[in-house]
Write a protein that holds these residues in place. Structure first.
Motif, PDB file in Angstrom:
ATOM      1  N   SER A  90       0.801  -1.225   0.000  1.00  0.00           N
ATOM      2  CA  SER A  90       0.000   0.000   0.000  1.00  0.00           C
ATOM      3  C   SER A  90       0.832   1.272   0.000  1.00  0.00           C
ATOM      4  N   ASN A  91       2.166   1.131  -0.036  1.00  0.00           N
ATOM      5  CA  ASN A  91       3.022   2.323  -0.011  1.00  0.00           C
ATOM      6  C   ASN A  91       4.138   2.215  -1.041  1.00  0.00           C
ATOM      7  N   ASN A  92       4.332   3.287  -1.807  1.00  0.00           N
ATOM      8  CA  ASN A  92       5.451   3.398  -2.729  1.00  0.00           C
ATOM      9  C   ASN A  92       6.399   4.479  -2.209  1.00  0.00           C
ATOM     10  N   GLY A  93       7.687   4.349  -2.536  1.00  0.00           N
ATOM     11  CA  GLY A  93       8.609   5.414  -2.164  1.00  0.00           C
ATOM     12  C   GLY A  93       9.995   4.919  -1.821  1.00  0.00           C
ATOM     13  N   VAL A  94      10.870   5.883  -1.526  1.00  0.00           N
ATOM     14  CA  VAL A  94      12.273   5.592  -1.216  1.00  0.00           C
ATOM     15  C   VAL A  94      12.382   5.028   0.192  1.00  0.00           C
ATOM     16  N   MET A  95      13.259   4.042   0.367  1.00  0.00           N
ATOM     17  CA  MET A  95      13.438   3.405   1.662  1.00  0.00           C
ATOM     18  C   MET A  95      14.927   3.346   2.006  1.00  0.00           C
ATOM     19  N   ASN A  96      15.296   3.870   3.185  1.00  0.00           N
ATOM     20  CA  ASN A  96      16.674   3.772   3.657  1.00  0.00           C
ATOM     21  C   ASN A  96      16.959   2.353   4.138  1.00  0.00           C
ATOM     22  N   THR A  97      18.245   2.011   4.219  1.00  0.00           N
ATOM     23  CA  THR A  97      18.638   0.660   4.609  1.00  0.00           C
ATOM     24  C   THR A  97      19.618   0.707   5.769  1.00  0.00           C
ATOM     25  N   ASP A 153      20.021   3.719  -0.654  1.00  0.00           N
ATOM     26  CA  ASP A 153      18.576   3.531  -0.571  1.00  0.00           C
ATOM     27  C   ASP A 153      18.054   2.882  -1.848  1.00  0.00           C
ATOM     28  N   PHE A 154      16.803   2.466  -1.824  1.00  0.00           N
ATOM     29  CA  PHE A 154      16.136   1.948  -3.018  1.00  0.00           C
ATOM     30  C   PHE A 154      14.670   2.350  -2.958  1.00  0.00           C
ATOM     31  N   THR A 155      13.960   2.105  -4.044  1.00  0.00           N
ATOM     32  CA  THR A 155      12.565   2.515  -4.141  1.00  0.00           C
ATOM     33  C   THR A 155      11.646   1.307  -4.137  1.00  0.00           C
ATOM     34  N   VAL A 156      10.641   1.348  -3.267  1.00  0.00           N
ATOM     35  CA  VAL A 156       9.623   0.302  -3.228  1.00  0.00           C
ATOM     36  C   VAL A 156       8.505   0.697  -4.187  1.00  0.00           C
ATOM     37  N   GLN A 157       8.139  -0.224  -5.071  1.00  0.00           N
ATOM     38  CA  GLN A 157       7.083   0.036  -6.049  1.00  0.00           C
ATOM     39  C   GLN A 157       6.123  -1.135  -6.040  1.00  0.00           C
ATOM     40  N   ASN A 158       4.832  -0.869  -5.879  1.00  0.00           N
ATOM     41  CA  ASN A 158       3.861  -1.969  -5.895  1.00  0.00           C
ATOM     42  C   ASN A 158       2.908  -1.823  -7.064  1.00  0.00           C
ATOM     43  N   ASP A 159       2.506  -2.969  -7.601  1.00  0.00           N
ATOM     44  CA  ASP A 159       1.565  -3.024  -8.714  1.00  0.00           C
ATOM     45  C   ASP A 159       0.612  -4.185  -8.440  1.00  0.00           C
ATOM     46  N   GLY A 160      -0.515  -3.898  -7.830  1.00  0.00           N
ATOM     47  CA  GLY A 160      -1.426  -4.959  -7.436  1.00  0.00           C
ATOM     48  C   GLY A 160      -0.808  -5.802  -6.336  1.00  0.00           C
ATOM     49  N   GLU A 161      -0.669  -7.083  -6.589  1.00  0.00           N
ATOM     50  CA  GLU A 161      -0.090  -7.992  -5.603  1.00  0.00           C
ATOM     51  C   GLU A 161       1.429  -8.065  -5.688  1.00  0.00           C
ATOM     52  N   ASP A 162       2.016  -7.483  -6.722  1.00  0.00           N
ATOM     53  CA  ASP A 162       3.465  -7.544  -6.920  1.00  0.00           C
ATOM     54  C   ASP A 162       4.155  -6.355  -6.261  1.00  0.00           C
ATOM     55  N   VAL A 163       5.261  -6.631  -5.569  1.00  0.00           N
ATOM     56  CA  VAL A 163       6.069  -5.578  -4.948  1.00  0.00           C
ATOM     57  C   VAL A 163       7.496  -5.716  -5.465  1.00  0.00           C
ATOM     58  N   THR A 164       8.056  -4.615  -5.981  1.00  0.00           N
ATOM     59  CA  THR A 164       9.430  -4.638  -6.490  1.00  0.00           C
ATOM     60  C   THR A 164      10.285  -3.632  -5.729  1.00  0.00           C
ATOM     61  N   LEU A 165      11.589  -3.905  -5.707  1.00  0.00           N
ATOM     62  CA  LEU A 165      12.576  -3.031  -5.084  1.00  0.00           C
ATOM     63  C   LEU A 165      13.508  -2.560  -6.192  1.00  0.00           C
ATOM     64  N   GLN A 166      13.540  -1.253  -6.413  1.00  0.00           N
ATOM     65  CA  GLN A 166      14.266  -0.698  -7.551  1.00  0.00           C
ATOM     66  C   GLN A 166      15.480   0.100  -7.088  1.00  0.00           C
ATOM     67  N   THR A 167      16.659  -0.342  -7.523  1.00  0.00           N
ATOM     68  CA  THR A 167      17.871   0.448  -7.340  1.00  0.00           C
ATOM     69  C   THR A 167      18.171   1.108  -8.676  1.00  0.00           C
ATOM     70  N   ALA A 210      14.424  -5.833  -8.335  1.00  0.00           N
ATOM     71  CA  ALA A 210      14.179  -7.159  -7.769  1.00  0.00           C
ATOM     72  C   ALA A 210      12.718  -7.259  -7.353  1.00  0.00           C
ATOM     73  N   LYS A 211      12.187  -8.470  -7.405  1.00  0.00           N
ATOM     74  CA  LYS A 211      10.788  -8.705  -7.056  1.00  0.00           C
ATOM     75  C   LYS A 211      10.703  -9.583  -5.807  1.00  0.00           C
ATOM     76  N   ILE A 212       9.803  -9.219  -4.894  1.00  0.00           N
ATOM     77  CA  ILE A 212       9.560 -10.062  -3.720  1.00  0.00           C
ATOM     78  C   ILE A 212       8.821 -11.311  -4.172  1.00  0.00           C
ATOM     79  N   THR A 213       9.389 -12.479  -3.876  1.00  0.00           N
ATOM     80  CA  THR A 213       8.827 -13.741  -4.353  1.00  0.00           C
ATOM     81  C   THR A 213       8.191 -14.591  -3.253  1.00  0.00           C
ATOM     82  N   GLY A 214       8.445 -14.256  -1.994  1.00  0.00           N
ATOM     83  CA  GLY A 214       7.883 -15.056  -0.918  1.00  0.00           C
ATOM     84  C   GLY A 214       8.083 -14.416   0.439  1.00  0.00           C
ATOM     85  N   THR A 215       7.394 -14.953   1.433  1.00  0.00           N
ATOM     86  CA  THR A 215       7.482 -14.464   2.810  1.00  0.00           C
ATOM     87  C   THR A 215       7.989 -15.589   3.703  1.00  0.00           C
ATOM     88  N   LEU A 216       9.154 -15.383   4.312  1.00  0.00           N
ATOM     89  CA  LEU A 216       9.685 -16.358   5.264  1.00  0.00           C
ATOM     90  C   LEU A 216       9.114 -16.133   6.651  1.00  0.00           C
TER      91      LEU A 216
END
Length: 417
Positions: free
Chosen positions: A273-280, A290-304, A309-315
């Motif tokens: 539910s949130n897009n934007g720059v994220m510190n590490t 830092d990198f940018t979190v971008q979501n598109d529906g159920e998909d969440v990507t991390l953009q440098t 990169a795409k989140i593929t699972g939850t541990l």
């Protein structure tokens, strides 16, 4: 009279179109409690703790549900008790009724009273029937709420906030429902060993590498209690990256590993539910990492600046720690340079002789193989890269949605006829 023969494709197409129409209606009734409450600042604290306690996700997965929200002032009185997070979750789950009650239904309760089960009862944490709430019509048009075992009714219906008919109703009540059972101390989960959790679920290569850098491993482990989110490349991905990793200096290796951790707990619902720059964990003043979190529906990507990169699972997703798997290694621009354009192949001697000569001299190629992404810089200090690189919370029948429905029905009719 000759009967019309339907083509063979109708038998396969008709069920598909029926499923398409059903999918449309299912989507049209989806809801997101976080987005609904975000439009009302007076419920911002209540909304925040629904997310922190993971109740928001549970609410979004259910239908025929009522959320009894309280305003910020009422939440302040609850937070003043300094309850453990898991006790706070039990108290708030008592405010989620597993039935639909809007303003009209509340004032038309059969026999003047109704007993509603809550999420607290559904979790199995509530002994006996302590997870039920009594709803009572009172004199003067008031509607009162109280836990079943409470003899005192001092929480009242204030107003309807928003809802989707027979799906979700969000109403405001005057105060927190008192329940000593829900507020009782609840033990939290046992301490989590970060690297062990990653190793056991497909991130062993990354975890083993982290253990070779004591400073980085300590930074990760020390940050868990205060809130931590880890994005862990799966084994095959990080194993293929190891040759590049080994070319980094000691400080570069530490920064690369810490770049995959965020010093804040981020649930999947929050990421979606949130897009934007994220510190590490690697962020240090001018060295942004830092990198940018971008979501598109159920998909969440991390953009440098280098890779997406795409989140593929939850541990693990249990406050204060979340661990997610990703399909690529995150490459910070402070350590790696962007891939240079591939130069065009040089013409053969015969082609060069036949080609018309230009009146201007050709410029030399600006890049060399050493500038490619395959050659990592030594460290952030020695060779930094210079390059820079639904509002309502529910799907409603707007113009596009109605048009889609009409199209589905038209296709169905045409196919059959």
């Amino acid at each position: 009279m000759q009967l019309r023969q339907y083509p063979a494709r109708t038998a396969g197409t008709l069920p598909f179109l029926l499923l398409l129409v059903l999918a449309f209606f299912a989507t049209a009734h989806a809801h997101n409690i976080t987005r609904i409450l975000a439009k009302f600042p007076e419920f911002s604290t209540f909304n925040h703790y629904l997310t922190v306690t993971h109740l928001a996700g549970e609410i979004n997965r259910r239908t025929t549900i009522t959320v009894c929200a309280v305003d910020n002032a009422a939440m302040s009185s609850l937070l003043a008790k300094h309850l453990p997070l898991y006790s706070l979750k039990n108290v708030l789950s008592l405010h989620v009724l597993l039935d639909y009650f809007d303003a009209k239904k509340l004032h038309q309760i059969t026999n003047g009273t109704a007993l509603a089960a809550t999420l607290f009862q559904a979790t199995g944490s509530a002994p006996g029937s302590t997870g039920f709430v009594n709803i009572t019509d009172l004199k003067g048009g008031k509607v009162g709420f109280a836990p079943e075992n409470s003899e005192l009714i001092d929480a009242y219906f204030v107003k309807g906030v928003e809802g989707i008919k027979y799906n979700i109703s969000v109403i405001q009540i005057s105060k927190i429902l008192p329940s000593e059972v829900a507020a009782a101390p609840t033990p939290g989960p046992a301490a989590v060993n970060l690297t062990s959790a990653m190793s056991a679920h497909g991130c062993k290569v990354f975890a083993d590498t982290l253990l070779t850098i004591p400073d980085a491993e300590k930074t990760f482990q020390d940050g868990v209690d205060g809130g931590m989110t880890v994005f862990c490349p799966v084994d095959d991905v990080f194993k293929a990256f190891l040759p590049k990793y080994k070319n980094l200096t000691a400080s570069g290796k530490t920064s690369l590993l810490e770049y995959h951790g965020v010093p804040v707990y981020q649930s999947m619902a929050t990421l979606k539910s949130n897009n934007g720059v994220m510190n590490t964990l690697a962020t240090d003043g001018a060295k942004k990492f830092d990198f940018t979190v971008q979501n598109d529906g159920e998909d969440v990507t991390l953009q440098t600046k280098i890779v997406t990169a795409k989140i593929t699972g939850t541990l693990l997703d249990e406050d204060p720690l979340a661990i997610y798997t990703i399909n690529k290694v995150l490459l910070p621009k402070e350590l790696f340079k962007a891939e240079a354009p591939t130069p065009a192949p040089a013409p053969s001697p015969d082609e060069a002789a036949d080609a018309p000569k230009s009146s201007k001299k050709k410029k030399k190629a600006a890049s060399s193989p050493a500038d490619s992404a395959d050659s990592p810089a030594n460290s952030p200090d020695e060779d930094p890269a210079d390059q820079t690189a639904d509002e309502n919370g529910a799907v409603r029948f707007d113009g596009k949605g109605f048009g889609s429905l009409v199209l589905c029905v038209w296709l169905l009719v045409v196919t059959v006829l």
